[in-house]
Design a protein around this motif. Structure first.
Motif, PDB file in Angstrom:
ATOM      1  N   ARG A 126       0.860  -1.298   0.009  1.00 57.58           N
ATOM      2  CA  ARG A 126      -0.085  -0.027   0.121  1.00 57.58           C
ATOM      3  C   ARG A 126       1.015   1.278  -0.010  1.00 57.58           C
ATOM      4  N   TRP A 127       1.942   1.146   0.733  1.00 62.32           N
ATOM      5  CA  TRP A 127       2.820   2.331   0.882  1.00 62.32           C
ATOM      6  C   TRP A 127       4.212   1.806   0.520  1.00 62.32           C
ATOM      7  N   PRO A 128       4.620   1.725  -0.650  1.00 62.29           N
ATOM      8  CA  PRO A 128       6.103   1.231  -1.103  1.00 62.29           C
ATOM      9  C   PRO A 128       7.004   2.233  -0.872  1.00 62.29           C
ATOM     10  N   THR A 129       8.127   1.636  -0.084  1.00 60.79           N
ATOM     11  CA  THR A 129       9.558   2.622   0.052  1.00 60.79           C
ATOM     12  C   THR A 129       9.900   3.008  -1.371  1.00 60.79           C
ATOM     13  N   ILE A 138      10.762  -6.524  -0.931  1.00 65.15           N
ATOM     14  CA  ILE A 138      10.429  -7.792  -0.156  1.00 65.15           C
ATOM     15  C   ILE A 138      11.136  -7.813   1.020  1.00 65.15           C
ATOM     16  N   ALA A 139      12.626  -7.442   1.158  1.00 67.87           N
ATOM     17  CA  ALA A 139      13.327  -7.743   2.211  1.00 67.87           C
ATOM     18  C   ALA A 139      12.776  -6.628   3.285  1.00 67.87           C
ATOM     19  N   ALA A 141       9.667  -6.038   3.753  1.00 63.49           N
ATOM     20  CA  ALA A 141       8.600  -6.746   4.270  1.00 63.49           C
ATOM     21  C   ALA A 141       8.657  -7.573   4.864  1.00 63.49           C
ATOM     22  N   VAL A 142       9.915  -8.536   4.736  1.00 59.76           N
ATOM     23  CA  VAL A 142      10.204  -9.528   5.793  1.00 59.76           C
ATOM     24  C   VAL A 142      10.975  -9.046   7.159  1.00 59.76           C
ATOM     25  N   PHE A 143      11.694  -8.127   6.856  1.00 59.19           N
ATOM     26  CA  PHE A 143      12.287  -7.361   8.081  1.00 59.19           C
ATOM     27  C   PHE A 143      11.230  -6.896   8.982  1.00 59.19           C
ATOM     28  N   GLN A 144      10.306  -6.270   8.355  1.00 60.20           N
ATOM     29  CA  GLN A 144       8.965  -5.678   9.384  1.00 60.20           C
ATOM     30  C   GLN A 144       7.931  -6.799   9.898  1.00 60.20           C
ATOM     31  N   THR A 145       8.150  -7.945   9.180  1.00 63.25           N
ATOM     32  CA  THR A 145       7.375  -9.130   9.909  1.00 63.25           C
ATOM     33  C   THR A 145       7.993  -9.875  10.884  1.00 63.25           C
TER      34      THR A 145
END
Length: 401
Positions: A126-129, A138-139, A141-145
């Motif tokens: 929704r709010w891509p870097t 992807i990295a 997203a994984v880090f924030q998960t």
């Protein structure tokens, strides 16, 4: 510090409210600073509203974990739909994930895990870097998960730990109750043992005293020497009975120191000879024989054998009649001890023996069977053909399992 810690444990909602207010203040400052910044999504009012709702989630998370999870999910969905960018207040998502994993219902815990694993990816889509490649997205997203997964794992571990401690406490309480029950059973068994001992002591010695007293009264004028001898027997028998009763009653006294002289050894097989002599002196003819090679036996077996002979001879004096005679056979086997006690008197109904004598107040054969059962032996008792009564017992050296 301990008082403060105890106070905080007693009022968890107050603690959560304090952190909710702190989170709301930091989030409000962040929203105000970002308002009007190019590229920022959402208005000031929307950001403050989201922060306030998530603050309530933190404040009430332990009181209403499942409803607060639903509120947090709806708020997060509203952020995505209304394009309200995430702020510091979204830290409440981590808090509620941990809470429902630790204390919430199972369905809430599973739902929190599923949403936590998807939340970071949805937010990144929704709010891509900016200025980041696809792999970089992807990295991120994984880090924030990872924090969401760790929050859920930590909460679930706390749930497991609490359940384990609760199980230990329940087990300890159950074991305590079992110990109390076993203690009561042991006390009851000890009282029953003492009751049997008292019955044997009183029934035997008093019957001897009664017989001697009757004989002394009968020959007092004609044979003073025999009367004097009978009175001496009554005196020695009474002293012996008192000594044994003091020993038994001393077991029931708690917190009292008894003099060592009041205690006497438990009767054993060797004292059966003295018991037979005592019965002979009271006027009951007894034929006593020992077969096999005498050897030391377990104390329980020796006491049981002595009490069986004592009870059998007492019953013979009570019910055998004036001309009754008795015989006692003691047989040593390789694996046990055999007893055979017979009399040729008129006997008494078998029911009276089972009830404990003609007065029905003693233990009689019931006490014998209990004693024999305690050492794993067998007992057979009943009228003899042609009159009289027979008691036979087999006492093993080792109790049967």
């Amino acid at each position: 510090m301990q008082r403060l810690y105890d106070f905080l444990r007693r009022h968890p909602t107050w603690v959560d409210t304090f952190w909710a207010v702190a989170l709301l203040g930091i989030s409000a400052v962040s929203v105000v600073n970002l308002d009007g910044v190019p590229g920022h999504h959402g208005t000031l009012a929307e950001g403050l509203a989201v922060s306030a709702v998530l603050g309530v989630v933190v404040a009430l998370r332990r009181r209403f974990p499942e409803p607060m999870l639903v509120v947090a999910l709806v708020t997060g969905l509203a952020q995505v739909v209304l394009d309200i960018e995430t702020t510091v207040s979204d830290f409440a998502m981590l808090v509620i994930t941990y809470t429902v994993a630790a204390v919430g219902a199972r369905w809430a815990s599973r739902l929190a895990l599923a949403v936590s694993l998807c939340a970071a990816s949805v937010a990144q889509i929704r709010w891509p870097t900016e200025h980041s490649s696809f792999v970089g997205q992807i990295a991120i997203a994984v880090f924030q998960t990872v924090p969401f997964a760790l929050a859920w794992v930590l909460g679930d571990s706390m749930r497991t730990r609490r359940a384990y401690f609760a199980q230990l406490e329940e087990r300890a309480a159950r074991l305590e109750k079992e110990r109390e029950a076993q203690s009561k059973v042991a006390v009851a068994a000890e009282r029953a043992r003492i009751a049997r001992e008292l019955h044997d002591v009183v029934a035997h010695n008093v019957s001897v005293m009664v017989v001697q007293a009757d004989g002394a009264a009968y020959v007092m004028d004609a044979a003073p020497d025999q009367a004097r001898k009978a009175l001496e027997t009554i005196s020695s028998t009474g002293r012996q009975a008192l000594a044994e009763m003091r020993r038994l009653l001393g077991v029931l006294r708690t917190g009292e120191h008894q003099e060592s002289g009041e205690y006497v050894p438990q009767p054993d097989v060797e004292q059966i000879d003295d018991l037979v002599e005592q019965c002979r002196s009271s006027g009951l003819p007894v034929d006593f024989k020992v077969e096999g090679t005498p050897r030391p036996l377990p104390s329980g077996v020796e006491l049981t054998a002595y009490r069986i002979v004592q009870e059998a001879l007492t019953n013979t004096r009570k019910h055998g009649g004036p001309n009754a005679g008795a015989s006692v056979r003691l047989v040593y086997f390789d694996d046990g001890l055999g007893l055979l006690v017979e009399d040729d008197g008129k006997g008494a109904p078998h029911e009276l023996y089972e009830e404990g004598g003609a007065d029905g107040q003693g233990h009689g054969l019931i006490g014998m069977r209990e004693r024999v059962g305690m050492v794993g032996g067998t007992l057979d008792a009943g009228p003899r053909p042609g009159g009289g009564f027979r008691i036979s017992a087999l006492l093993p050296l080792k109790p049967a399992h």
